[in-house]
Every structure is written in structure tokens, then in C-alpha cells.
Design a protein around this motif. Structure first.
Motif, PDB file in Angstrom:
ATOM      1  N   GLU A 298       0.889   3.540  -3.155  1.00  0.00           N
ATOM      2  CA  GLU A 298      -0.003   4.556  -2.847  1.00  0.00           C
ATOM      3  C   GLU A 298      -1.436   4.537  -2.834  1.00  0.00           C
ATOM      4  O   GLU A 298      -2.086   5.211  -3.065  1.00  0.00           O
ATOM      5  CB  GLU A 298       0.636   5.749  -3.610  1.00  0.00           C
ATOM      6  N   TYR A 299      -1.880   3.016  -2.581  1.00  0.00           N
ATOM      7  CA  TYR A 299      -3.131   2.800  -2.725  1.00  0.00           C
ATOM      8  C   TYR A 299      -3.687   2.352  -1.308  1.00  0.00           C
ATOM      9  O   TYR A 299      -3.001   1.811  -0.746  1.00  0.00           O
ATOM     10  CB  TYR A 299      -3.676   1.768  -3.743  1.00  0.00           C
ATOM     11  N   SER A 300      -4.888   2.682  -0.829  1.00  0.00           N
ATOM     12  CA  SER A 300      -5.483   2.229   0.421  1.00  0.00           C
ATOM     13  C   SER A 300      -5.871   0.692  -0.034  1.00  0.00           C
ATOM     14  O   SER A 300      -5.950   0.217  -1.105  1.00  0.00           O
ATOM     15  CB  SER A 300      -6.555   2.907   1.093  1.00  0.00           C
TER      16      SER A 300
ATOM     17  N   GLN B 225       0.865  -1.237   0.168  1.00  0.00           N
ATOM     18  CA  GLN B 225      -0.064   0.012  -0.124  1.00  0.00           C
ATOM     19  C   GLN B 225       0.850   1.323  -0.089  1.00  0.00           C
ATOM     20  O   GLN B 225       0.551   2.161  -0.721  1.00  0.00           O
ATOM     21  CB  GLN B 225      -0.824   0.103   1.244  1.00  0.00           C
TER      22      GLN B 225
ATOM     23  N   GLU C  78      -8.787   0.785  -1.851  1.00  0.00           N
ATOM     24  CA  GLU C  78      -8.622   1.051  -3.440  1.00  0.00           C
ATOM     25  C   GLU C  78      -7.992  -0.175  -4.053  1.00  0.00           C
ATOM     26  O   GLU C  78      -8.287  -0.542  -5.244  1.00  0.00           O
ATOM     27  CB  GLU C  78      -7.790   2.407  -3.656  1.00  0.00           C
ATOM     28  N   PHE C  79      -6.927  -0.910  -3.431  1.00  0.00           N
ATOM     29  CA  PHE C  79      -6.121  -1.788  -3.948  1.00  0.00           C
ATOM     30  C   PHE C  79      -7.249  -3.170  -4.397  1.00  0.00           C
ATOM     31  O   PHE C  79      -7.100  -3.480  -5.542  1.00  0.00           O
ATOM     32  CB  PHE C  79      -5.087  -2.317  -3.007  1.00  0.00           C
TER      33      PHE C  79
ATOM     34  N   LEU D  55      -8.897  -2.631  -7.620  1.00  0.00           N
ATOM     35  CA  LEU D  55      -8.009  -2.426  -8.890  1.00  0.00           C
ATOM     36  C   LEU D  55      -7.689  -3.623  -9.736  1.00  0.00           C
ATOM     37  O   LEU D  55      -7.067  -4.635  -9.306  1.00  0.00           O
ATOM     38  CB  LEU D  55      -6.642  -1.721  -8.282  1.00  0.00           C
TER      39      LEU D  55
ATOM     40  N   SER E  99      -1.209  -1.635 -12.389  1.00  0.00           N
ATOM     41  CA  SER E  99      -0.167  -1.467 -11.778  1.00  0.00           C
ATOM     42  C   SER E  99       1.068  -1.236 -12.581  1.00  0.00           C
ATOM     43  O   SER E  99       2.103  -0.927 -12.263  1.00  0.00           O
ATOM     44  CB  SER E  99       0.236  -2.725 -10.731  1.00  0.00           C
TER      45      SER E  99
ATOM     46  N   LYS F  19      -0.283   5.152  -7.544  1.00  0.00           N
ATOM     47  CA  LYS F  19      -1.311   5.861  -7.708  1.00  0.00           C
ATOM     48  C   LYS F  19      -1.144   7.507  -8.290  1.00  0.00           C
ATOM     49  O   LYS F  19      -1.777   7.951  -9.081  1.00  0.00           O
ATOM     50  CB  LYS F  19      -2.179   5.992  -6.525  1.00  0.00           C
ATOM     51  N   SER F  20       0.042   7.932  -7.652  1.00  0.00           N
ATOM     52  CA  SER F  20       0.333   9.274  -7.946  1.00  0.00           C
ATOM     53  C   SER F  20       0.878   9.486  -9.401  1.00  0.00           C
ATOM     54  O   SER F  20       1.143  10.575  -9.816  1.00  0.00           O
ATOM     55  CB  SER F  20       1.247   9.773  -6.883  1.00  0.00           C
TER      56      SER F  20
END
Length: 159
Positions: free
Chosen positions: A75-77, A71, A80-81, A84, A89, A121-122
Motif C-alpha cells: 500500500e505504498y506508492s 506497491q 513512498e517505497f 522507506l 516493512s 502502510k495502513s
């Protein structure tokens, strides 16, 4: 009975059966332990310094597990993961290479020393280094997904 990991909404972060599937599959395939002796699902999720991810067997595989190290790296909670698709990725140009990797794992059970470009994510791009990717195979021989672990990555410097 192992749950159907293609169903949505399963909370696998501390699930002992899912941990056993990952750990036993890893040990059978790779020949060493996924976690230190005496450690289990809680350690792998909360304390492992290595990224550990898993996706299911859907036609477009979706992440079903990402420990806290994963995570932070991607950068995913958790929430969110686990919604996905795992193909996201990797950037679009690198998805064909990722697909070849997953097919090689399916054919051989695992690969070691994988290096590949991933995206957070960013939008931060990074190479995963020395990754081990293995099939999640239950005790009856049924394939339940694939997992990966790595403890080394390097950000790609912007041009």
C-alpha cells in the motif's frame, strides 16, 4: 557500469541495467528465471503477478525497487517505497527475525520458502508465504543489495 544504488533519486522501475542485476543474480542463485523468456524490466514492474522488492546496502537498508504488485501489497506508492527503510516493512517485534533472515541470505546467497509477518502502510498485517530472498551481486562479484519475491500472502485476521 552499474550505478551506486545507495544514491537517492535513481529511477529504477524500468532501468534495464538494474533489471539485469536482479534477473542475473536471481538466476545464478536460485537456478531459474525471474521473468518469463523474452520479458524484461517493463514486464517485471508493470505485469508480474509476483511481488518483487529490493533494498540497497546502506547501514539501514532503504528500498530501491518495488514493482506494482509490491506497491499494491504494501500500500505504498513508488515515491513512498523508495524512501522507506526496509526494516519498516516488519513490525518492531518481528524485526529481529527479519534481521536473521537477511544475515542468512548474506551468508548463503539466497533462501527459499521464507515465511514472515509484514505490515502494510495502513497497518494491515500479513504473512508473506514461500518468499525467495537473494543477494544482488553484479558481474564483478560486488554485492549491491538484496531482493525478495513472493506471490502468496495471507492477511492476519484481527482478534
Amino acid at each position: 557500469m552499474i550505478a551506486n544504488y545507495n544514491d537517492s533519486g535513481l529511477e529504477l522501475s524500468y532501468d534495464p541495467e538494474f533489471y539485469a542485476l536482479m534477473a542475473e543474480s536471481f538466476e545464478r542463485s536460485v537456478g531459474r528465471r525471474l521473468a518469463p523468456e523474452g520479458q524484461g524490466a517493463e514486464w517485471l514492474y508493470d505485469q508480474s503477478p509476483a511481488v518483487v522488492l529490493a533494498h540497497n546496502t546502506d547501514a539501514d537498508p532503504r528500498f530501491i525497487y518495488a514493482n506494482r504488485a509490491a506497491q499494491a501489497c504494501f500500500e505504498y506508492s513508488w515515491d513512498e517505497f523508495i524512501t522507506l527503510p526496509s526494516r519498516l516493512s516488519a513490525e518492531a517485534p518481528d524485526r529481529a527475525e527479519r534481521e536473521r533472515l537477511l544475515n542468512a541470505v548474506a551468508a548463503n546467497g539466497f533462501i527459499a520458502d521464507y515465511r514472515g509477518l509484514r505490515i502494510a502502510k495502513s497497518g494491515r498485517r500479513f504473512y508473506i508465504e514461500k518468499a525467495i530472498v537473494w543477494d544482488l551481486v553484479d558481474r564483478s562479484g560486488c554485492r549491491r543489495g538484496q531482493a525478495a519475491t513472493f506471490d502468496s500472502w495471507q492477511d492476519v485476521q484481527a482478534d
